[in-house]
Design a protein around this motif. Structure first.
Motif, PDB file in Angstrom:
ATOM      1  N   GLY A  43       0.741  -1.286  -0.020  1.00  0.00           N
ATOM      2  CA  GLY A  43      -0.050   0.031  -0.081  1.00  0.00           C
ATOM      3  C   GLY A  43       0.686   1.504   0.030  1.00  0.00           C
ATOM      4  O   GLY A  43       2.005   1.273   0.198  1.00  0.00           O
ATOM      5  N   PHE A  44       0.084   2.481  -0.313  1.00  0.00           N
ATOM      6  CA  PHE A  44       0.677   3.605  -0.153  1.00  0.00           C
ATOM      7  C   PHE A  44       0.680   4.276   1.307  1.00  0.00           C
ATOM      8  O   PHE A  44       1.567   4.649   1.802  1.00  0.00           O
ATOM      9  N   LEU A  45      -0.546   4.099   1.680  1.00  0.00           N
ATOM     10  CA  LEU A  45      -0.875   4.485   3.201  1.00  0.00           C
ATOM     11  C   LEU A  45      -1.033   3.288   3.815  1.00  0.00           C
ATOM     12  O   LEU A  45      -1.522   2.058   3.298  1.00  0.00           O
ATOM     13  N   SER A  46      -0.892   3.314   5.071  1.00  0.00           N
ATOM     14  CA  SER A  46      -1.243   2.137   6.079  1.00  0.00           C
ATOM     15  C   SER A  46      -2.655   1.734   6.078  1.00  0.00           C
ATOM     16  O   SER A  46      -3.558   2.747   5.780  1.00  0.00           O
ATOM     17  N   ILE A  47      -3.169   0.661   6.576  1.00  0.00           N
ATOM     18  CA  ILE A  47      -4.511   0.412   6.575  1.00  0.00           C
ATOM     19  C   ILE A  47      -5.263   1.442   7.646  1.00  0.00           C
ATOM     20  O   ILE A  47      -6.296   1.949   7.357  1.00  0.00           O
ATOM     21  N   ASP A  48      -4.645   1.411   8.804  1.00  0.00           N
ATOM     22  CA  ASP A  48      -5.195   2.493   9.873  1.00  0.00           C
ATOM     23  C   ASP A  48      -5.189   3.860   9.358  1.00  0.00           C
ATOM     24  O   ASP A  48      -6.182   4.508   9.593  1.00  0.00           O
ATOM     25  N   ASP A  49      -4.412   4.506   8.635  1.00  0.00           N
ATOM     26  CA  ASP A  49      -4.339   5.713   7.928  1.00  0.00           C
ATOM     27  C   ASP A  49      -5.608   5.766   6.996  1.00  0.00           C
ATOM     28  O   ASP A  49      -6.454   6.791   7.161  1.00  0.00           O
ATOM     29  N   ARG A  50      -5.839   4.919   6.192  1.00  0.00           N
ATOM     30  CA  ARG A  50      -6.793   4.785   5.201  1.00  0.00           C
ATOM     31  C   ARG A  50      -8.176   4.741   6.058  1.00  0.00           C
ATOM     32  O   ARG A  50      -8.926   5.641   5.710  1.00  0.00           O
TER      33      ARG A  50
END
Ligand code: ADP
Length: 159
Positions: A43-50
């Motif tokens: 991913g580009f962003l972490s799952i938590d950030d998304r």
């Protein structure tokens, strides 16, 4: 209660996703927008950030919640009591993949149906990958992403 799941990568959520979500929220009693934890996709962003950015972007949508899940989408849908999966269509190029995916899900669980929604024309071309490309090349993404995503990416060097 008619519950629908809107699954995807949302890396990051865009105004296109948000438009689909708003339509879904008008049709169904509850919509769960769920980030798929796909171990193969870097991913580009972490799952938590998304998930955090989705939550901040859906504050005015009362019957929408955000979550993430691992494994098969239909298993997650069953767990949540949802009978519908929402997917978006932009162009003919999306159609083949989306049709295959919906038929595979239907073969795995015939109780769960996929519905396809489209966006307003002005959001139709927007994709997370286009946004990443523009952002990483220092272009202006403010027109394409919800405000919280814009602020988050502006304040952090994610590249
Ligand atoms: P995935 O990796 O599962 O394709 P995405 O986050 O890229 O996840 O997209 C989730 C869903 O939203 C997909 O069905 C995709 O076709 C749809 N979608 C994304 N952007 C748009 C858009 N601008 N208009 C319509 N549908 C869209």
């Amino acid at each position: 209660m008619r519950i629908a799941i809107y699954p995807g990568s949302f890396d990051p959520i865009t105004k296109g996703h948000l438009d689909i979500l708003k339509t879904g929220a008008e049709i169904f009693d509850k919509v769960i927008i769920a980030v798929a934890r796909n171990s193969e996709k870097k991913g580009f962003l972490s799952i938590d950030d998304r998930v955090k950015l989705i939550r901040e972007s859906i504050k005015d949508l009362e019957n929408v919640e955000a979550d993430s899940f691992e494994g098969l989408t239909i298993e997650y849908a069953k767990k949540k009591g949802a009978k519908v999966l929402i997917r978006g269509l932009r162009a003919v190029s999306d159609f083949e993949y989306e049709l295959q995916l919906s038929q595979a899900n239907s073969a795995l669980c015939s109780d769960i149906k996929t519905v396809f929604l489209t966006t307003k024309p002005k959001y139709n071309f927007i994709s997370s990958s286009t946004i990443k490309e523009i952002y990483l090349n220092n272009g202006d993404i403010s027109k394409f992403v919800p405000e919280p995503v814009y602020e988050f990416l502006k304040s952090r060097n994610v590249s």
